[in-house]
Write an enzyme that holds these catalytic residues in place. Structure first.
Site, PDB file in Angstrom:
ATOM      1  N   THR A  35       0.698  -1.306  -0.039  1.00  0.00           N
ATOM      2  CA  THR A  35      -0.013   0.054  -0.006  1.00  0.00           C
ATOM      3  C   THR A  35       0.788   1.520  -0.206  1.00  0.00           C
ATOM      4  OG1 THR A  35      -0.280   0.001   2.354  1.00  0.00           O
ATOM      5  CG2 THR A  35      -1.836  -1.127   1.194  1.00  0.00           C
ATOM      6  N   GLY A  36       2.159   1.101   0.174  1.00  0.00           N
ATOM      7  CA  GLY A  36       3.124   2.187   0.104  1.00  0.00           C
ATOM      8  C   GLY A  36       3.487   2.728  -1.064  1.00  0.00           C
ATOM      9  N   ILE A  61      12.909 -12.269   8.832  1.00  0.00           N
ATOM     10  CA  ILE A  61      13.627 -10.860   8.687  1.00  0.00           C
ATOM     11  C   ILE A  61      14.880 -11.108   8.660  1.00  0.00           C
ATOM     12  CG2 ILE A  61      13.864  -8.478   9.247  1.00  0.00           C
ATOM     13  CD1 ILE A  61      10.686  -8.631   9.681  1.00  0.00           C
ATOM     14  N   LYS A  96      -1.310 -11.263   7.722  1.00  0.00           N
ATOM     15  CA  LYS A  96      -0.047 -11.751   8.150  1.00  0.00           C
ATOM     16  C   LYS A  96       0.774 -10.479   8.509  1.00  0.00           C
ATOM     17  CE  LYS A  96       1.313 -14.750   4.712  1.00  0.00           C
ATOM     18  NZ  LYS A  96       1.590 -15.156   3.454  1.00  0.00           N
ATOM     19  N   TYR A 150      -8.320  -6.741  10.163  1.00  0.00           N
ATOM     20  CA  TYR A 150      -7.229  -5.645  10.678  1.00  0.00           C
ATOM     21  C   TYR A 150      -7.476  -5.449  12.142  1.00  0.00           C
ATOM     22  CZ  TYR A 150      -5.364  -0.897  11.146  1.00  0.00           C
ATOM     23  OH  TYR A 150      -4.751   0.391  11.247  1.00  0.00           O
ATOM     24  N   LYS A 154      -4.324  -6.618  14.919  1.00  0.00           N
ATOM     25  CA  LYS A 154      -3.873  -5.787  15.765  1.00  0.00           C
ATOM     26  C   LYS A 154      -3.651  -6.035  17.129  1.00  0.00           C
ATOM     27  CE  LYS A 154      -2.203  -2.595  12.788  1.00  0.00           C
ATOM     28  NZ  LYS A 154      -0.868  -1.939  12.763  1.00  0.00           N
ATOM     29  N   TYR A 164       6.177 -11.315  24.597  1.00  0.00           N
ATOM     30  CA  TYR A 164       7.541 -11.220  24.266  1.00  0.00           C
ATOM     31  C   TYR A 164       8.249 -10.536  25.459  1.00  0.00           C
ATOM     32  CZ  TYR A 164       8.849 -13.628  20.004  1.00  0.00           C
ATOM     33  OH  TYR A 164       8.914 -14.630  19.071  1.00  0.00           O
ATOM     34  N   ARG A 191      -9.377   6.381   2.395  1.00  0.00           N
ATOM     35  CA  ARG A 191      -9.566   6.927   3.720  1.00  0.00           C
ATOM     36  C   ARG A 191     -10.232   8.490   3.502  1.00  0.00           C
ATOM     37  NH1 ARG A 191      -4.465   5.351   7.243  1.00  0.00           N
ATOM     38  NH2 ARG A 191      -3.211   5.239   5.185  1.00  0.00           N
TER      39      ARG A 191
END
Ligand code: NAD
Ligand code: UDP
Length: 319
Positions: A35-36, A61, A96, A150, A154, A164, A191
């Site tokens: 989306t960036g 990562i 994800k 969403y 979250k 963690y 938006r």
């Protein structure tokens, strides 16, 4: 610090990267551009303290060299199904990014003994039954509603972050971000601010979903980023709301945009069902941010909108 920021090509991630570079930190941006916008990186890449890794955070990562802080901002963020960038059109990627992406970024923080900051959201409160929303409120979310991909991602991300922290002793922070706007938003992410801005600048009526009596509280991006950086520097592990408590109905918000853009075309009603389980009221209680971070927003709605208009004009070729 050497800071990994995921979602760096997005609206908030690019502002946050710029601010932390200004403060003298090194920033490694990470994004897969779902989306960036690569254009958001343009003002960052000229800084020698900025580097970029194109990567999907849902996959393992690896970042060479030491890392002192990880800030996880990667996630689609628009609820609007009318946009290809809306998270209901990217449901699996959204889950994800919130679940696997949070797991992977926490893993980076753990292996580097780095501090970690999660970009959470007011959406974890769902369609709230408590108003304004304090951090102690557990929320009112439909686990199978259209927004759940969403909201629940979250909520899972917050739970994993606390796991963690409690189990591995990771130095974590959680920011619950309320509606934020400003330059560098994607024009077509659906938006309300990009929609209304473009309609107003084209002298078209603004599309209000439903009767416009639902409320939001809009924060200008410089205020938000200031609050997030204060949280990063703090020792606060429990979630902190960052947003502007100035609540407005969407109808009044539309009238404000029309006034500030001199748009004579008014508004037009669209079906309320447009966004599914659209929360009816949203306003942050920012007592904790005031007390712990000594933070509160400074930019009024009129000022913030006036600061944002030139960006939209330029992108629309009207400047
Ligand atoms: P945005 O869409 O502009 O930015 C999100 C960025 O994350 C994009 O550049 C996108 O390409 C990237 N991304 C998404 N999934 C990815 C993946 N799997 N791997 C790598 N990169 C990925 O949205 P934004 O408004 O800047 O939101 C940033 C963060 O802040 C999100 O986590 C969002 O949930 C949170 N947030 C934003 C708001 C707001 O009002 N803007 C409110 C609450 C929470
Ligand atoms: N909205 C609207 N017209 C639009 C886009 C959005 O009336 O063209 C409304 C939407 O129904 C919601 C509010 O504006 O009540 C904010 O929507 P947005 O998509 O910005 O994000 P949300 O706060 O719902 O996550």
């Amino acid at each position: 610090m050497r800071i990994l920021i995921t979602g760096a090509a997005g609206f908030l991630g690019s502002h946050l990267s710029a601010k932390l570079l200004d403060e003298g930190h090194q920033v490694i941006g990470m994004d897969n551009f779902v989306t960036g916008n690569p254009e958001n990186l343009a003002r960052l890449t000229s800084n020698p303290n900025f580097s970029f890794i194109r990567h999907d955070v849902s996959n393992f990562i690896f970042v060479p060299g030491k890392i002192d802080a990880v800030m996880h901002f990667a996630s689609p963020a628009s609820p609007n199904p009318a946009s290809p960038y809306g998270y209901t059109n990217l449901p699996i990627q959204t889950m994800k990014a919130g679940a696997l992406g949070t797991h992977n970024t926490l893993g980076v923080a753990r292996s580097h003994k780095a501090r970690f900051l999660l970009a959470s959201t007011s959406e974890i409160y769902g369609d709230p039954l408590e108003h304004p929303q304090r951090e102690t409120y557990w929320g009112h979310v439909d686990p199978i509603g259209v927004r759940s991909v969403y909201d629940e991602a979250k909520r899972f991300a917050e739970a994993l972050t606390m796991a963690y922290h409690r189990y591995h002793g990771i130095d974590t922070r959680i920011v619950r971000i309320f509606n934020t706007y400003g330059p560098h938003m994607r024009l077509d992410d659906g938006r309300v601010v990009p929609n209304f801005m473009q309609q107003a600048l084209r002298k078209e009526p603004l599309t209000i979903y439903g009767d416009g009596q639902q409320t939001r509280s809009f924060c200008f991006v410089s205020d938000l980023v200031d609050g997030i950086v204060r949280l990063l520097y703090s020792d606060e592990h429990d979630p902190v709301n960052i947003g502007n408590p100035a609540e407005t109905t969407i109808l009044r918000f539309a009238e404000t945009i029309n006034r500030l853009t001199n748009n004579p075309s008014g508004i037009i009603a669209q079906p309320a069902s447009r966004l599914g389980d659209d929360p009816q009221r949203r306003q942050p209680d920012i007592t904790r941010a005031r007390e712990i971070l000594k933070w509160e927003p400074k930019v009024s709605l009129d000022e913030g909108i006036l600061n944002t208009i030139p960006y939209f004009k330029e992108k629309m070729g009207l400047a």
